[in-house]
Scaffold this motif. Structure first.
Motif, PDB file in Angstrom:
ATOM      1  N   LEU A 233      74.548  66.861   3.285  1.00  0.00           N
ATOM      2  CA  LEU A 233      74.823  67.698   2.122  1.00  0.00           C
ATOM      3  C   LEU A 233      73.545  68.373   1.602  1.00  0.00           C
ATOM      4  N   VAL A 234      72.473  67.601   1.571  1.00  0.00           N
ATOM      5  CA  VAL A 234      71.235  68.192   1.041  1.00  0.00           C
ATOM      6  C   VAL A 234      70.736  69.300   1.975  1.00  0.00           C
ATOM      7  N   ILE A 235      70.899  69.114   3.268  1.00  0.00           N
ATOM      8  CA  ILE A 235      70.502  70.159   4.230  1.00  0.00           C
ATOM      9  C   ILE A 235      71.358  71.419   4.014  1.00  0.00           C
ATOM     10  N   LYS A 236      72.643  71.197   3.820  1.00  0.00           N
ATOM     11  CA  LYS A 236      73.561  72.332   3.591  1.00  0.00           C
ATOM     12  C   LYS A 236      73.160  73.090   2.313  1.00  0.00           C
ATOM     13  N   LEU A 237      72.903  72.340   1.226  1.00  0.00           N
ATOM     14  CA  LEU A 237      72.566  72.989  -0.047  1.00  0.00           C
ATOM     15  C   LEU A 237      71.293  73.830   0.090  1.00  0.00           C
ATOM     16  N   ILE A 238      70.294  73.246   0.751  1.00  0.00           N
ATOM     17  CA  ILE A 238      69.011  73.948   0.890  1.00  0.00           C
ATOM     18  C   ILE A 238      69.166  75.184   1.781  1.00  0.00           C
ATOM     19  N   SER A 239      69.844  75.004   2.924  1.00  0.00           N
ATOM     20  CA  SER A 239      69.957  76.118   3.870  1.00  0.00           C
ATOM     21  C   SER A 239      70.859  77.221   3.320  1.00  0.00           C
ATOM     22  N   GLU A 240      72.061  76.826   2.893  1.00  0.00           N
ATOM     23  CA  GLU A 240      73.001  77.867   2.473  1.00  0.00           C
ATOM     24  C   GLU A 240      72.612  78.506   1.151  1.00  0.00           C
ATOM     25  N   GLY A 241      71.955  77.720   0.286  1.00  0.00           N
ATOM     26  CA  GLY A 241      71.505  78.287  -0.989  1.00  0.00           C
ATOM     27  C   GLY A 241      70.190  79.039  -0.828  1.00  0.00           C
ATOM     28  N   ASN A 242      69.617  78.951   0.383  1.00  0.00           N
ATOM     29  CA  ASN A 242      68.321  79.554   0.673  1.00  0.00           C
ATOM     30  C   ASN A 242      67.258  79.114  -0.351  1.00  0.00           C
ATOM     31  N   TRP A 243      67.266  77.821  -0.661  1.00  0.00           N
ATOM     32  CA  TRP A 243      66.299  77.288  -1.612  1.00  0.00           C
ATOM     33  C   TRP A 243      64.938  77.230  -0.934  1.00  0.00           C
ATOM     34  N   GLN A 244      63.939  77.779  -1.581  1.00  0.00           N
ATOM     35  CA  GLN A 244      62.622  77.852  -0.944  1.00  0.00           C
ATOM     36  C   GLN A 244      61.625  76.826  -1.462  1.00  0.00           C
ATOM     37  N   GLN A 245      61.853  76.308  -2.661  1.00  0.00           N
ATOM     38  CA  GLN A 245      60.912  75.310  -3.174  1.00  0.00           C
ATOM     39  C   GLN A 245      61.718  74.207  -3.856  1.00  0.00           C
ATOM     40  N   VAL A 246      61.804  73.080  -3.195  1.00  0.00           N
ATOM     41  CA  VAL A 246      62.697  72.017  -3.653  1.00  0.00           C
ATOM     42  C   VAL A 246      61.940  70.698  -3.774  1.00  0.00           C
ATOM     43  N   LEU A 247      62.101  70.063  -4.889  1.00  0.00           N
ATOM     44  CA  LEU A 247      61.540  68.718  -5.048  1.00  0.00           C
ATOM     45  C   LEU A 247      62.698  67.728  -4.998  1.00  0.00           C
ATOM     46  N   ILE A 248      62.627  66.806  -4.028  1.00  0.00           N
ATOM     47  CA  ILE A 248      63.707  65.822  -3.890  1.00  0.00           C
ATOM     48  C   ILE A 248      63.181  64.445  -4.270  1.00  0.00           C
ATOM     49  N   PHE A 249      63.935  63.744  -5.073  1.00  0.00           N
ATOM     50  CA  PHE A 249      63.549  62.381  -5.437  1.00  0.00           C
ATOM     51  C   PHE A 249      64.362  61.360  -4.655  1.00  0.00           C
ATOM     52  N   THR A 250      63.649  60.409  -4.087  1.00  0.00           N
ATOM     53  CA  THR A 250      64.334  59.272  -3.475  1.00  0.00           C
ATOM     54  C   THR A 250      63.868  58.021  -4.219  1.00  0.00           C
ATOM     55  N   ARG A 251      64.637  56.957  -4.040  1.00  0.00           N
ATOM     56  CA  ARG A 251      64.306  55.753  -4.796  1.00  0.00           C
ATOM     57  C   ARG A 251      63.146  54.985  -4.165  1.00  0.00           C
ATOM     58  N   THR A 252      63.016  55.088  -2.858  1.00  0.00           N
ATOM     59  CA  THR A 252      61.989  54.282  -2.182  1.00  0.00           C
ATOM     60  C   THR A 252      61.106  55.139  -1.274  1.00  0.00           C
ATOM     61  N   LYS A 253      59.951  54.596  -0.956  1.00  0.00           N
ATOM     62  CA  LYS A 253      59.018  55.272  -0.052  1.00  0.00           C
ATOM     63  C   LYS A 253      59.658  55.431   1.325  1.00  0.00           C
ATOM     64  N   HIS A 254      60.313  54.353   1.735  1.00  0.00           N
ATOM     65  CA  HIS A 254      60.975  54.335   3.017  1.00  0.00           C
ATOM     66  C   HIS A 254      62.016  55.455   3.084  1.00  0.00           C
TER      67      HIS A 254
END
Ligand code: AMP
Length: 432
Positions: A233-254
Motif C-alpha cells: 500500500l505504501v508503495i502504491k501511495l508513493i508511486s501513484e500519488g507521485n510523492w517526491q519527499q516522504v517521511l515514513i515512521f516505523t516503530r522499530t529500527k528493524h
C-alpha cells in the motif's frame, strides 16, 4: 510585530534578515521578551515552530551585551537529547551570531572528541551539547561549566524519554546555582513539570500552540489495511500519488531497515535513519533527503526528533505509535511555515486501540479509507501488538501500559522485557 520591536540588536537583526525571516513566529514573539529581561522561561513548543531562534536570539543578545573576558569560559549551555538536534541548533547559533563577537561549539558522541576538546580549549561562549559527551569531557577535565550564565534545556520531554534524567541532574550540579534557565518541551507530563520545578525559578510560561492539538493545515487520513499489505500500500501511495519527499515512521529500527530495502527494490530511493546508524550515515541520509536525491526517509521516533526538514509534504505512519503524543510530533513535521501537508496512517487491526487513543488526544475522528486490493483482514485480532521497547505514557494501548521502557527506538519487535529495555536505553545514552 517585528524582530526590531522585540529589542534585538542591529547585528542580530542583520543575521535574521539574511535568513529571510520577516516576522517573529508566535513562540518567538512570546519567548524573546521575557528571556531578554533575564527571566526563566518554560516554553511549550515543538520542532517547526521556530523555537530554536526563540531561545538563541535573546541568548546571543544578552551574551554580546555583557563584557567578554580574555579567557572565554562557557557562558551559555544548550543541552539537546540527540546529535542531530545538537548539530542543527549549533548551525542556527552560527548563523545568528555571524555579525557578533561570539564563539560557539557543538559536542556530541559518536565522533572523535579531539576537535571538540580543542574548540573548547580555544574558548567558547555558547556550547551546544548532548548529555553523554558533555559529561565525558567534563570528567576528563577538558571542560568547565562553572561560569554558565544561561542554561537551555531543549526538548526536555525527549530527554526524559531517552533516560537522561540522571545525566541532567549531574550536569545541573556542575553549573553555578545563580543562572538563567530556559526549558523547551513539546509535551507537559507530570514528570516534565517535576523537572521544570527543579530547574526553573519563577518561570514565565509561554506556549506556541495549544498542547496536543494537531495543526489545522495538516490533512490527516487513516487507511485500514491488513498488516501484510502495508508495504504494498505504501508503495502504491508513493508511486501513484507521485510523492517526491516522504517521511515514513516505523516503530522499530528493524522495521525501518526492512521497509527501506523493499522500497528500494520497488525502485523508490529510500534511506533509513535510526539510532544504530553512524553519525556519518545519518547526516548523509538527511542531506540526500533534503536535496531530493532520496525520495523516502524511513525513521524511528527518536531518530526523527529534531530533524529540520522544512516544508515536508508527506508523512506516513507505517505503524501508528503507541504513545499518542508521538503521533502529534510525527505529523507536526508536515505543514511547516504555513505550508499544507498530508499525514497518512496505515492501521491494521492490532493497532485499533492506539488509533482510538490518538483520536481522543487530538479531539477528532480521523477520516478513514480502504483501498481496493489492500483491505483490512476481517479475521485479524484487535489485540494490541506487544511492542519491543515501547514506551507508554499516554495510555494508548492500555494493555501493555505496565511495560515501562524509555525508548521505542529499539531493535526487533516482540518481547518487551526489562533487561532489553535497559540495554536499549544504555545504548541510546552511549551513542549520544
Ligand atoms: P525550529 O522550530 O526552531 O526547528 O524551526 C523550524 C524552521 O523554521 C527552521 O527551518 C527555521 O529556520 C524556520 N524559522 C524560524 N524562525 C522563523 C521565522 N521567524 N520566520 C520564518 N521561518 C522561521
Amino acid at each position: 510585530m517585528s524582530f526590531k520591536s522585540l529589542g534585538l540588536s542591529e547585528n542580530l537583526l542583520k543575521a535574521i534578515s539574511k535568513k529571510g525571516y520577516e516576522t517573529p513566529s508566535p513562540i518567538q514573539a512570546k519567548a524573546i521578551p521575557p528571556v531578554l529581561e533575564g527571566k526563566d522561561v518554560l516554553a511549550s513548543a515543538q520542532t517547526g515552530t521556530g523555537k530554536t531562534a526563540g531561545f538563541t536570539l535573546p541568548l546571543l543578545h544578552i551574551l554580546s551585551e555583557n563584557p567578554k573576558e580574555k579567557f572565554r569560559p562557557v557562558r551559555a549551555l544548550i543541552l539537546t537529547p540527540t546529535r542531530e538536534l545538537a548539530a542543527q541548533v549549533y548551525a542556527n547559533v552560527k548563523e545568528y551570531s555571524e555579525f557578533l563577537e561570539i564563539r560557539s561549539a557543538v559536542i556530541f558522541g559518536g565522533v572523535n572528541q579531539k576537535p571538540q576538546a580543542a574548540a573548547i580549549r580555544r574558548g567558547v561562549d555558547v556550547l551546544v551539547a548532548t548529555p553523554g559527551r558533555l559529561l565525558d569531557l567534563q570528567n576528563q577535565g577538558l571542560l568547565s561549566l562553572k561560569r554558565v550564565e544561561i542554561f537551555v534545556l531543549d526538548e526536555a520531554d525527549r530527554m526524559l524519554d531517552m533516560g537522561f534524567l540522571r545525566d541532567m541532574e549531574r550536569i545541573m550540579k556542575l553549573m553555578p546555582p545563580k543562572r538563567q534557565n530556559l526549558m523547551f518541551s513539546a509535551t507537559f507530563s507530570k514528570d516534565i513539570r517535576k523537572l521544570a520545578n527543579g530547574i526553573l525559578n519563577h518561570p514565565v510560561q509561554v506556549e506556541a500552540t495549544p498542547e496536543n492539538t494537531t495543526v489545522d493545515a495538516i490533512s490527516q487520513k487513516v487507511y485500514r489495511v491488513a498488516k501484510g499489505k502495508k508495504t504494498g500500500l505504501v508503495i502504491k501511495l508513493i508511486s501513484e500519488g507521485n510523492w517526491q519527499q516522504v517521511l515514513i515512521f516505523t516503530r522499530t529500527k528493524h522495521g525501518a531497515n526492512n521497509l527501506t530495502k523493499k522500497l528500494a527494490s520497488a525502485g523508490i530511493t529510500a534511506a533509513a535513519i535510526h539510532g544504530n546508524k553512524s553519525q556519518g550515515a545519518r547526516t548523509k541520509a538527511l542531506s540526500g533527503f533534503k536535496s531530493g536525491k532520496i525520495r523516502v526517509m524511513v525513521a524511528t521516533d527518536i531518530a526523527a526528533r529534531g530533524l529540520d526538514i522544512p516544508l515536508l509534504p508527506h508523512v506516513v505512519n507505517y505503524e501508528i505509535p503507541n504513545i499518542s503524543e508521538d503521533y502529534v510530533h510525527r505529523i507536526g513535521r508536515t505543514g511547516r511555515a504555513g505550508a499544507s501537508g498530508e499525514a497518512v496512517s496505515l492501521v491494521s487491526a492490532d493497532e485499533t486501540s492506539y488509533l482510538r487513543s490518538i483520536e481522543k488526544l487530538v479531539g477528532m475522528k480521523i477520516p478513514m479509507e480502504i483501498i481496493e486490493g489492500f483491505e483490512p483482514d476481517p479475521n485479524a485480532s484487535t489485540e494490541p501488538v506487544k511492542q519491543g521497547g515501547g514506551r507508554n505514557r499516554s495510555g494508548g494501548g492500555a494493555r501493555n501500559s505496565s511495560k515501562k521502557s524509555k525508548s521505542n527506538d529499539s531493535k526487533g519487535g516482540n518481547s518487551s522485557n526489562k533487561k532489553r529495555n535497559n540495554r536499549n536505553r544504555n545504548r541510546n545514552k552511549r551513542s549520544n
